[in-house]
Write a protein that holds these residues in place. Structure first.
Motif, PDB file in Angstrom:
ATOM      1  N   SER A  43       0.831  -1.199   0.000  1.00 36.00           N
ATOM      2  CA  SER A  43       0.000   0.000   0.000  1.00 36.00           C
ATOM      3  C   SER A  43       0.866   1.249   0.000  1.00 36.00           C
ATOM      4  O   SER A  43       2.071   1.195   0.156  1.00 36.00           O
ATOM      5  N   ARG A  44       0.229   2.375  -0.174  1.00 33.14           N
ATOM      6  CA  ARG A  44       0.923   3.670  -0.180  1.00 33.14           C
ATOM      7  C   ARG A  44       1.231   4.106   1.240  1.00 33.14           C
ATOM      8  O   ARG A  44       0.375   4.049   2.099  1.00 33.14           O
ATOM      9  N   TYR A  45       2.429   4.575   1.495  1.00 28.98           N
ATOM     10  CA  TYR A  45       2.823   5.021   2.820  1.00 28.98           C
ATOM     11  C   TYR A  45       3.144   6.500   2.809  1.00 28.98           C
ATOM     12  O   TYR A  45       3.636   7.014   1.846  1.00 28.98           O
ATOM     13  N   THR A  46       2.962   7.169   3.932  1.00 29.01           N
ATOM     14  CA  THR A  46       3.510   8.533   4.099  1.00 29.01           C
ATOM     15  C   THR A  46       3.989   8.691   5.525  1.00 29.01           C
ATOM     16  O   THR A  46       3.282   8.341   6.436  1.00 29.01           O
ATOM     17  N   ALA A  47       5.166   9.229   5.630  1.00 29.25           N
ATOM     18  CA  ALA A  47       5.705   9.486   6.961  1.00 29.25           C
ATOM     19  C   ALA A  47       4.853  10.562   7.587  1.00 29.25           C
ATOM     20  O   ALA A  47       4.526  11.535   6.945  1.00 29.25           O
ATOM     21  N   ASN A  48       4.496  10.364   8.812  1.00 26.47           N
ATOM     22  CA  ASN A  48       3.589  11.282   9.477  1.00 26.47           C
ATOM     23  C   ASN A  48       4.351  12.065  10.538  1.00 26.47           C
ATOM     24  O   ASN A  48       4.413  11.656  11.682  1.00 26.47           O
ATOM     25  N   PRO A  49       4.953  13.215  10.167  1.00 28.36           N
ATOM     26  CA  PRO A  49       5.769  13.955  11.122  1.00 28.36           C
ATOM     27  C   PRO A  49       4.966  14.540  12.266  1.00 28.36           C
ATOM     28  O   PRO A  49       5.505  14.870  13.297  1.00 28.36           O
ATOM     29  N   LEU A  68       8.022   5.247  -2.595  1.00 28.47           N
ATOM     30  CA  LEU A  68       9.163   5.044  -1.712  1.00 28.47           C
ATOM     31  C   LEU A  68       8.836   4.015  -0.638  1.00 28.47           C
ATOM     32  O   LEU A  68       7.804   4.115   0.032  1.00 28.47           O
ATOM     33  N   GLY A  69       9.700   3.024  -0.480  1.00 24.14           N
ATOM     34  CA  GLY A  69       9.575   2.048   0.593  1.00 24.14           C
ATOM     35  C   GLY A  69       9.257   0.653   0.107  1.00 24.14           C
ATOM     36  O   GLY A  69       8.499   0.458  -0.841  1.00 24.14           O
ATOM     37  N   ILE A  70       9.881  -0.323   0.769  1.00 21.62           N
ATOM     38  CA  ILE A  70       9.596  -1.731   0.524  1.00 21.62           C
ATOM     39  C   ILE A  70       9.435  -2.411   1.875  1.00 21.62           C
ATOM     40  O   ILE A  70      10.254  -2.216   2.781  1.00 21.62           O
ATOM     41  N   LEU A  71       8.353  -3.161   2.047  1.00 28.19           N
ATOM     42  CA  LEU A  71       8.182  -3.940   3.269  1.00 28.19           C
ATOM     43  C   LEU A  71       9.369  -4.884   3.403  1.00 28.19           C
ATOM     44  O   LEU A  71       9.779  -5.512   2.412  1.00 28.19           O
ATOM     45  N   LEU A  72       9.919  -4.992   4.599  1.00 27.08           N
ATOM     46  CA  LEU A  72      11.068  -5.873   4.780  1.00 27.08           C
ATOM     47  C   LEU A  72      10.721  -7.319   4.461  1.00 27.08           C
ATOM     48  O   LEU A  72      11.550  -8.060   3.937  1.00 27.08           O
ATOM     49  N   LEU A  89       7.670  -3.375   9.377  1.00 27.28           N
ATOM     50  CA  LEU A  89       8.787  -2.467   9.108  1.00 27.28           C
ATOM     51  C   LEU A  89       9.018  -2.318   7.606  1.00 27.28           C
ATOM     52  O   LEU A  89       8.948  -3.292   6.845  1.00 27.28           O
ATOM     53  N   VAL A  90       9.298  -1.078   7.210  1.00 24.47           N
ATOM     54  CA  VAL A  90       9.492  -0.720   5.808  1.00 24.47           C
ATOM     55  C   VAL A  90      10.885  -0.109   5.659  1.00 24.47           C
ATOM     56  O   VAL A  90      11.284   0.736   6.462  1.00 24.47           O
ATOM     57  N   LEU A  91      11.615  -0.543   4.631  1.00 24.73           N
ATOM     58  CA  LEU A  91      12.914   0.029   4.297  1.00 24.73           C
ATOM     59  C   LEU A  91      12.687   1.140   3.287  1.00 24.73           C
ATOM     60  O   LEU A  91      12.147   0.906   2.206  1.00 24.73           O
ATOM     61  N   LEU A  92      13.063   2.365   3.658  1.00 22.59           N
ATOM     62  CA  LEU A  92      12.905   3.516   2.765  1.00 22.59           C
ATOM     63  C   LEU A  92      14.190   3.812   2.007  1.00 22.59           C
ATOM     64  O   LEU A  92      14.180   3.962   0.789  1.00 22.59           O
ATOM     65  N   GLU A  93      15.277   3.917   2.750  1.00 22.89           N
ATOM     66  CA  GLU A  93      16.555   4.316   2.155  1.00 22.89           C
ATOM     67  C   GLU A  93      17.707   3.669   2.905  1.00 22.89           C
ATOM     68  O   GLU A  93      17.543   3.177   4.018  1.00 22.89           O
TER      69      GLU A  93
END
Length: 183
Positions: free
Chosen positions: A2-8, A60-64, A162-166
């Motif tokens: 699914s689509r993710y967004t970092a939520n600051p 951006l991001g891939i599930l581990l 957990l998702v790997l972004l970078e």
């Protein structure tokens, strides 16, 4: 995935560490929290290599869990060879999860075949997923040094969330994965 967004503006505290939230407006990651790691560094000068970003279908991001699967086919630029070292044959992967002792492990930039094949994006994502899982296995039984703030206790973050972004070059020979936890 699914689509993710970092939520600051989420309710998760920053843990006083570097937030790794500087995605320069190119991240479309939602419903998750960036793990606020301190950035490892040595006082020696080094030439910073480009950040390695992991995208799936342009996001951006891939599930581990997906990264660990050798049959996963959604990673963009899967056969691309990122620059991980200028001359070294191995690098150090570091995880500085809030409240826990720093953890590190070695990653070989080339495989051990006769051809010494370089590490592709797909292989790198799989190895980072394995390293994060090893970190969780090594550290989960250890109590966090944070006794009052339980927000980042590892037992709350199963591997599957957990998702790997970078992967960021943080010091000579050292790289840190930028991770996000899904709710």
């Amino acid at each position: 995935m699914s689509r993710y967004t970092a939520n600051p503006s989420s309710s998760r505290p920053s843990a006083g560490g570097h937030s790794f939230m500087d995605f320069h407006g190119r991240a479309n990651v939602s419903e998750g929290w960036i793990i606020p790691q301190d950035v490892y560094h040595l006082p020696h000068p080094y030439t910073r290599l480009p950040t390695v970003s992991f995208t799936v279908n342009g996001q951006l991001g891939i599930l581990l869990e997906d990264a660990k699967d050798p049959n996963f086919r959604g990673l963009d630029n899967a056969q691309f060879v990122p620059c991980l070292a200028e001359t070294a044959k191995k690098i150090t992967i570091r995880i500085l999860w809030p409240g826990y002792e720093p953890w590190h492990d070695i990653l070989h930039v080339y495989d051990h075949t006769y051809n010494a094949n370089p590490c592709t994006m797909k292989k790198l994502a799989r190895i980072i997923a394995q390293k994060v899982e090893a970190f969780l296995d090594d550290t989960r039984a250890v109590d966090s040094k944070e006794t009052e703030n339980t927000s980042w206790w590892l037992k709350q973050y199963p591997f599957g969330r957990l998702v790997l972004l970078e992967l960021r070059h943080v010091s000579a020979g050292s790289w840190q994965p930028v991770l996000m936890a899904l709710p």
